[in-house]
Scaffold this active site. Sequence first.
Site, PDB file in Angstrom:
ATOM      1  N   GLY A 194      53.496  41.206  20.624  1.00  0.00           N
ATOM      2  CA  GLY A 194      54.398  40.362  19.844  1.00  0.00           C
ATOM      3  C   GLY A 194      55.848  40.653  20.170  1.00  0.00           C
ATOM      4  O   GLY A 194      56.228  41.795  20.442  1.00  0.00           O
ATOM      5  N   ASP A 238      65.053  39.720  24.992  1.00  0.00           N
ATOM      6  CA  ASP A 238      65.801  39.553  23.747  1.00  0.00           C
ATOM      7  C   ASP A 238      66.273  40.900  23.208  1.00  0.00           C
ATOM      8  O   ASP A 238      67.397  41.024  22.704  1.00  0.00           O
ATOM      9  CB  ASP A 238      64.942  38.848  22.703  1.00  0.00           C
ATOM     10  CG  ASP A 238      64.612  37.417  23.104  1.00  0.00           C
ATOM     11  OD1 ASP A 238      65.456  36.794  23.786  1.00  0.00           O
ATOM     12  OD2 ASP A 238      63.529  36.931  22.749  1.00  0.00           O
ATOM     13  N   GLY A 246      66.633  33.376  19.330  1.00  0.00           N
ATOM     14  CA  GLY A 246      67.676  33.699  18.363  1.00  0.00           C
ATOM     15  C   GLY A 246      67.194  34.685  17.323  1.00  0.00           C
ATOM     16  O   GLY A 246      67.846  35.710  17.056  1.00  0.00           O
TER      17      GLY A 246
END
Length: 298
Positions: free
Chosen positions: A278, A245, A41
């Site tokens: 990351g 994402d 999210g």
Amino acid sequence: MTRIVVVGSINMDLVTQASRFVGPGETILGERFITVPGGKGANQAVAAARLGAEVALVGATGDDAFGRQLRQGLAAENIDLTRVAQLDDCASGTASITVAGGENQIIVVPAANARVTPAQVEQAQALIARADAVLVQMEIPLDAVEATLRLGHQFGVPVILNSAPAQKLPAAWLQLARYVTPNQHELAILLGADPDEDFRTLMQRAPCPVVLTRGAEGAWYREQGEPIHESGFQVNVVDSTGAGDTFNAALAVFLHEGLPIAVRKACAAAALSVGKLGAQGGMPTLREVEALLMQQPG
């Protein structure tokens, strides 16, 4: 400015970089360890904000050191956190990630993310009603996912369901989604199908339009008729964490331009995201996406 609401998880990622993955019972020396903000999210919210969208996030953190750090980072990206609960009796979510050879292995501990409720989603209905698109994933309880799908459908707002981590969902839920965005493995699980079945056949059997990600190969999408392929981009891969994402966020941000353009731009954004370590580290800006599209026109 495109308005995006993201309903999903917020984690601190504990990232170890190594020369290879370990086997059962084995110990090796790692090369690097960092803590970086993550959670599907939060990742999608950050990616959408960097692409120029006005973003609101619905989720939960603990009232702990990780939670405070995560909220501070999200606020710095100009993300609306008014619907992010801060729980004083629960830890923030974490993900333990090992990166080796450009691939990753991940173990997620949901913690506060498991406390996101349908009532919390309902409290965000004013945000959802005025959104251009809503993103939801499956690192939060499924009843909150269903509530998001139903609210989006109720207000006529397109909901993009990123079906990860994958599990089988009722067809009635999938029919509420404007698009579902699995990879091949996730699509088979989502439909309760044979994972060896051709993904294009599975796309045609799905009860809603599918945008299927294929890593470096790009993506396939289908609204009606045969699935259409959108090729990927040639980039140097450092860490693939967060690429999916970034893809989902870009798809939501550019959806108003039409699905073919949105998928093309989503592939470009995802390609750029793998260039740094990351999940959020390499998420690109709109300018960077436009530059790559000019360098490698489709």
